[in-house]
Structure formats: C-alpha cells, structure tokens
Enzyme design. Structure first.
Site, short mmCIF file in Angstrom:
data_model
loop_
_atom_site.label_atom_id
_atom_site.label_comp_id
_atom_site.label_asym_id
_atom_site.label_seq_id
_atom_site.Cartn_x
_atom_site.Cartn_y
_atom_site.Cartn_z
N ASP B 13 0.83 -1.17 0.02
CA ASP B 13 -0.08 -0.17 -0.08
C ASP B 13 0.99 1.41 0.08
O ASP B 13 1.79 1.26 0.91
CB ASP B 13 -0.71 -0.07 1.39
N ASP B 108 -2.67 2.88 -5.83
CA ASP B 108 -1.79 2.95 -4.63
C ASP B 108 -1.76 1.55 -3.93
O ASP B 108 -1.48 1.63 -2.75
CB ASP B 108 -2.27 4.13 -3.98
N GLU B 109 -2.17 0.68 -4.58
CA GLU B 109 -2.28 -0.80 -3.92
C GLU B 109 -2.02 -2.03 -4.82
O GLU B 109 -2.74 -1.97 -5.98
CB GLU B 109 -3.78 -0.68 -3.19
#
Lengths: 367, 395
Positions: B13, B108-109
């Site tokens: 993350d 973002d992950e």
C-alpha cells in the site's frame, strides 16, 4: 366454448402465433395464444406487447366463447398428433383437446381472455396496397443492417419514408448503411418517416407470398401489415433516425466491378483466418486484380487473388468482412460495383447494372 | 506439504499516496495537513489526505465541506491524476522486478504473488525490506507491506503499521495473528457490523470466533456470516479472486465510512473513470466492457458489467457507462467499497470507422491530446470542474 377444426390448418396458425410470442413463462398471459370461436370461425391472436398478430380460420363452432392457452404446449401437442379432426372443449379454466381418431386427450389450463392485452387497431381506409414482391425486396435489402445495440435504440429498426413516387427504406448500425428505394404505382398517403422494428419485417419476409398485394397502414405509433388472412401490427420505435443522406457519398472517384460469387467465395475462404473480434479483412486493389488477405496471426494467414475490372490507383482497404458479405448476399446481380474515394472513407457497394438499392460501408483503420 | 507449494503474498500500500506525491513535488508541504480532492466551496470528496490531516479527523471519501470544517488551515489541492499515474506506474514497475504476478488493485495498492521466489529473493523479510528500499530510493515514496500466506491476511497486515510499515505473518500463524488484532480493525467489517458487534458484546476476535458459522450466518446473512467466519480465522474469504491480471485494469476504494449518497459515489466514479481512461491510454489497451463492483454494508458484493458497442476510450464514456451501471442497483444499502474496471482488454488492433461518429472521434482525439500534453509536462490541462473558483481564492 367448444369447437372442432382440422388439425393441420389449426397447427399452421398456432405455430405462427408461437413465433410472435416472446415469453416462455407458463404463468404469464403473454405466453398464451388468444382463441375466440364464433359463427365467423376462430379468431387467433398473439402478441409480445410490441408485435401483434391476428388471423382467422374456419372452424365448426359448437358453443361460442373465448379463452387463452399456453401456446408453447399447444404447439407441442399439435406437433405430436396425426392429422384429422380435433375437438376443443373449454370449461372451468381448462381446455380439453381431443383428436377424433385417437383415444388420447390433453387438458390444458387456460387464462381468462379478458386479461389478454388489446391489440392496436386502425381504420380500414388508411391501408394502402403495394406488390408483396416489392415490399419483400425492400426488406431483404435492409433489415440485416439494423443495429442491435440497445443504447442506440433509434437504429434498432428500419427507417421507412415516403419518397417521390414510392417508398424508401434505410437501415444502419452506424458503420454500414443499406438503402433501397422503390417506385410504386400506388398512391401512398403522406406520412413522416417511421422506424420499424425488424421483427415484423422478418415475419413479412418469411410469411408473405411472393405474388399479389400486401396492405400497409401507418398510424401515429404503429405500423400495420395485412396479407392473406393475416394481420400484423408493431409499435414503432420512437426517436430520431440519423441524418443518413449526409453519409451517402454523392460521388466516388474510383470504381471496380467484380463477379459477385467470386468475391463472396474468396471472402469466405480468407475469413477462415480473419481475427474474429474485428473481422478485419484487407482488399488490395491493383489493375485488374483484388487481393484479399487476412491479418497475420499466430495461426497463420490467408490470401486470395481474384480478377476484377479496375484501372484506378493501387489502394488497400480494410473492412469488416461481414459488412462486405452482407451486401454481397443481398445483391441479386451477377456482378457488383465497389466504389470508393479514399481507403479510409465510406465505400459504396451496389449491383451492376445499377438497381434500386445500394450499400455504404465504413472501412476500418489499416494499421 | 512440500516447501515450494507454500503460498506467499505481499500486499503493498502506498502511504497517503496522492498527498505524499504532492509533498515530494513541493517539499514546503511536508509536515502539513495536505488534503487532495475537491476544493472547498465545491462539491466532491477527499481523495487522499496526509497523516497530518488524518490527525484532524479527516478521512478519504469524506465530503470536502466536512474536511474543511475539521481543518480550515489545511492545504487543499486538486488531484493530478497524470502525475500520480506516472509515479504509480514506476512503483508497480519496481514490484514487477520482484515477481511477474502483480495484481494492481488500484493506483496505490497491489498484491504481489511471491510464491516460489525464495531462492531468488531470500526470506520474506529480506525481499520485503529490499522492495521498500527500492521504492523509497527511486521515488521518495514509502510503502507499507503485509506479508502472509493469503491475500486477506496480507492486506490486514499491511494496514497494521502504517506508514512505512512491514508486518510479516508466518505460515501457520494466520489464526493467531488475527486473534491478536483489535476487532475494530477487522478489515471488511464496517461501521454497521461493528455496531452489531457491540450490541452482541463481541469485543474481540476470539469472542467473534466463539459464534459458530451457522450462528454468524443467521446474524449477518449468508455472505456476511461466511466472510466473518473465515476472516476472523485468517482464512482468505476470497474477496480478491477477481479478474486475471493482464486482462483487465481496475481501481477500487474502500470507504472508511459507508457511503449512502449518490453524489459521493458519482464523484468517486468520475475520478476512477479519469484514471482508467488514462491507464488504458498509457498501456495501449482498450475495452468495450466496464465492470462496476459494489460491496454494501451487508457484505454482499456485486459486480455489474455492460459491454458497449464501441470501445470505451474517453473518460466521459467510461463515466457514463459507470453511471448506467450504478442506476441498475436495486438496493439502497450503504456502500462500503466501490470499484470500477475495464475488462476483456484488447491490445492495439483494428479501429472500425464510424459513419455518424465524428463527434465521438473528436472527443477521444481531444482527450488523447490532453494526455499527450500531460505526459510531456507542458502546462496543465484539467477538467473545468476541478479548476479553482473565486471561493477557493479566499482560503
């Protein structure tokens, strides 16, 4: 309600009714066929809400009345009994079907005919007659080009309008367009262009006779077609049909003539290797020759040369082969003409010699 | 069980991603509450905020007006999706150095399937440390990594020590690991479920486990009960099975507070459509099929999809289709998670010309020109609704 009829005559009308019905839910009245026996014979009705169907056939009415019955099962019953006389007796929400020559009887549940939807009607005076052959020709040239994209509902039907001296039909899915215009002897009442769902058109194509007249009436929201003992109606598609005139090229610079069957056969062979998603097929034109080829794939490639009459510049056009195959199939002449101006602009496919119809196809990108 | 058949997943993350990028690009923002999203005085929500802003109580997907009330002195800024995408790609590229199997969950992950990479990268602690150090040295971004034998536990682990965290759950230790985390952190159990826990006197995961599966199902419904049964034991409830990697691009957001109003959902979808259009353009892929994923507060997850006749190229086209999918909802339950994706991707390939399609072609061309400008870094082109109005000047 009680009547007797000839199985074959009855089965023919019921199977047509079943073509109209879209629902297969045994509990819905929309899956049922409407039957009304009177001294005038038997009235048969079916609908899918949008398309309506009505016919009459001679029967021997013993006791007048009306009912609706699950058409799917009725069709199967009729398909499985030999020809001869049939007896229908209805009471207490059940109908008994009994062939006179077999010791078999079927009982089917009925739904009250009062719940059956009303079919649209129009005054008899608004019908105009035209040759069935002409109407079927027009449908055959266009209805395959209709869009099935529901987001473009206004393209989900064939556009029909009155033109000077006759009728025109246009269908498009936004990528190809089919146009047909027929001069007609009959006088046609004025109406604003309408968009007709393809279902009624394919019914006409399938069931209307090749000879004799067909009667058509245009209402505010419906189209009506009558032939023989059949009456059909359809709800028209509301919406604005695209301005099709704008995309029909008035003048094309280059022109080639090719044997229609040769091109169709070559297309079929090359299509073996055509990528099935885009169906992109290349037509490389040079003097006297068309070279058809598929895209190179992991599996391989196909290529075929066929002779043609062409003397324009060398050019390659990429097309969805279906968009070429469909019009070729619809053309009825031995030769066809393909016209274009630039490889990335709309091409015209038409019969040679010219006739009352033509097709416009938008090419695909080459690279 | 043979050694090489042990599954190993990293969940990575990017910490406060959008806000961190803003701080990298403008170091004067460091240490300040940075809120990326809509601007105060406009409609819209918080996309991401810095950890400083979180201390004021700001959370992602919070209406911007509420964020402004909580932290009027914060630095509010519009998202720069092009820049985030650029850095995201760089980071995802680094992940790709560790394993060929990277599932990008959103910008973002990501999940990294690290199964069988031991001989190449050593033990998980070493490889995770190496991964963190490569990301920070090349991009300046910190990431939080969760390591476990299944995706759900890995995801839970990465959330435990943010930012810049690393949590490794040893093989076989999943159940103990889950037992130790506070029930409030049970990922996937949102507000309403937590409330129900309180009503039932369930204040820890071991307490939750005392209820059997059938009892859980009777209380929380079939999907909810099964989810809680498995999740509380560290068994993957299978929420990331999803589409296979390269055939789709997608993005999703889990709301920290369940969302009930459509406006917020629309606003989030707008941003997602922008992101997908941009990523599809960058990766030179296109698709006609759009999928909307919604998880509601009763844990049921639905995926609705529609296939358009034409390729969905422009962000507006993706957005319109997404809205039409949202219209198909037949419930009004609060939404916990929303995701949007393009599936059945095609690479390159053939464009069919349009007879009437001039407008559409023009719109796509325009948008692609905008992407081109953004990539070259010439000036900034942004959606008019994201441009600051007079109200913003006063801040």
């Amino acid at each position: 309600m009680k009547f007797t009829c000839e199985k074959n005559a009855f089965a023919r009308e019921i199977s047509l009714a079943q073509e109209i019905i879209a629902s297969r839910n045994a509990l819905s009245i929309m899956s049922n066929v409407y039957l009304e026996a009177s001294d005038d014979g038997l009235l048969v009705r079916a609908t899918d809400i949008k398309t309506g169907f009505e016919t009459r056939l001679p029967v021997e009415t013993v006791e007048p009345g009306s009912m609706t019955v699950f058409c799917d099962k009725l069709t199967v019953i009729l398909a499985n009994i030999p020809e001869g006389s049939l007896e229908f007796t209805e009471s207490d929400s059940r109908v008994t079907v009994k062939p006179s020559f077999k010791k078999v009887r079927f009982q089917l549940k009925t739904i009250s005919s009062e719940k059956f939807p009303e079919l649209p009607e129009i005054e008899e005076s608004r019908f105009f007659a035209l040759p069935s052959r002409d109407f079927k020709d027009m449908i055959g040239q266009t209805f395959f080009a209709v869009s099935d994209d529901e987001t473009r509902f206004f393209m989900n039907g064939v556009f029909m309008e009155k033109v000077e001296g006759g009728l025109a039909m246009v269908a498009t899915d936004g990528r190809r367009l089919a146009y047909v215009r027929k001069q007609l002897e009959t006088s046609i009442p004025d109406f604003k262009g309408i968009i007709v769902p393809p279902k009624i058109l394919s019914l006409v194509l399938k069931h209307a006779p090749d000879e004799g007249p067909i009667e058509v009436a245009v209402g505010d929201k419906n189209l009506f077609v009558k032939f023989g003992n059949y009456s059909f109606s359809t709800v028209l598609i509301e919406g604005q049909f695209p301005n099709y005139q704008k995309v029909i090229p008035e003048h094309q610079v280059n022109r080639l003539v090719v044997n229609r069957q040769d091109l169709m056969d070559a297309l079929k062979r090359v299509a073996i290797f055509v990528e099935q998603k885009s169906r992109r097929t290349f037509l490389a034109l040079s003097e006297g020759v068309i070279t058809l080829s598929s895209e190179e794939s992991e599996l391989g490639t196909a290529r075929e040369e066929i002779p043609c009459r062409y003397s324009g510049p060398e050019a390659t056009i990429a097309l969805n082969y279906k968009y070429l195959e469909d019009p070729l199939r619809a053309c009825s002449t031995q030769d066809v003409t393909i016209e274009f101006t630039e490889p990335n602009r709309a091409i015209t496919v038409k019969p040679d010699p010219e006739s009352f119809y033509f097709h416009i196809v938008m090419p695909m990108q080459l690279e | 069980m043979r050694q090489n058949s042990v599954q190993l997943f990293f969940h990575v993350d990017l910490d406060a991603f959008f806000a961190s990028v803003e701080m990298i690009d403008d170091p004067s923002l460091r240490g300040k509450p940075v809120i990326v999203g809509a601007l105060p005085g406009h409609r819209g929500v918080v996309a991401t905020c810095s950890y400083e802003a979180r201390t004021c109580g700001i959370r992602s997907a919070m209406p911007i007006s509420e964020a402004f009330r909580l932290c009027p002195s914060g630095v509010f800024t519009r998202p720069r999706m092009d820049r985030y995408s650029e850095l995201s790609r760089e980071v995802m590229g680094i992940f790709g150095e560790f394993t060929p199997d990277v599932t990008v969950v959103s910008i973002d992950e990501a999940f990294l399937t690290m199964t069988g990479t031991g001989r190449l990268w050593g033990c998980p602690a070493d490889s995770a440390a190496e991964l963190k150090s490569r990301v920070v040295s090349r991009t300046g971004l910190t990431v939080s990594v969760g390591v476990a034998s299944n995706r759900y536990v890995a995801k839970t682990a990465s959330g435990l020590s943010k930012p810049d965290g690393l949590t490794i759950v040893p093989e076989g230790g999943e159940s103990d690991f889950m037992a130790a985390i506070p029930i409030a952190r049970l990922w996937g159990a949102g507000e309403k479920t937590q409330e129900r826990f309180r009503e039932l006197g369930i204040d820890s995961i071991p307490k939750l486990r005392e209820l059997g599966e059938s009892l859980l199902v009777s209380i929380f419904g079939k999907s909810g009960g099964e989810f809680l049964y498995k999740a509380s034991r560290g068994i993957d409830p299978g929420i990331y099975a999803g589409e296979a990697g390269s055939k789709s691009i997608s993005t999703e957001t889990t709301f920290e507070r369940d969302v009930t109003d459509r406006e917020t959902l629309e606003s989030v979808l707008r941003g997602m459509a922008d992101e997908l259009a941009y990523r599809a353009y960058r990766e030179n892929v296109r698709s006609r099929t759009c999928v909307l994923k919604l998880r509601t507060d009763d844990f049921s997850t639905s995926g609705r999809r529609v296939t358009a006749r034409d390729y969905l190229l422009a962000s507006d086209e993706i957005y319109e289709v997404a809205l039409s999918l949202l219209d198909r909802r037949n419930d009004n339950l609060p939404v916990r998670l929303i995701g949007l994706g393009l599936v059945n991707l095609e690479r390159g390939g053939a464009f069919q010309g349009e007879l009437f399609g001039e407008d559409r072609t023009r719109r796509t061309k325009f948008e692609r020109a905008v992407f081109g400008i953004q990539e070259k870094g010439i000036g900034k082109v942004t959606r008019a609704r994201f441009i600051a109005g007079p109200a913003d000047e006063e801040r």
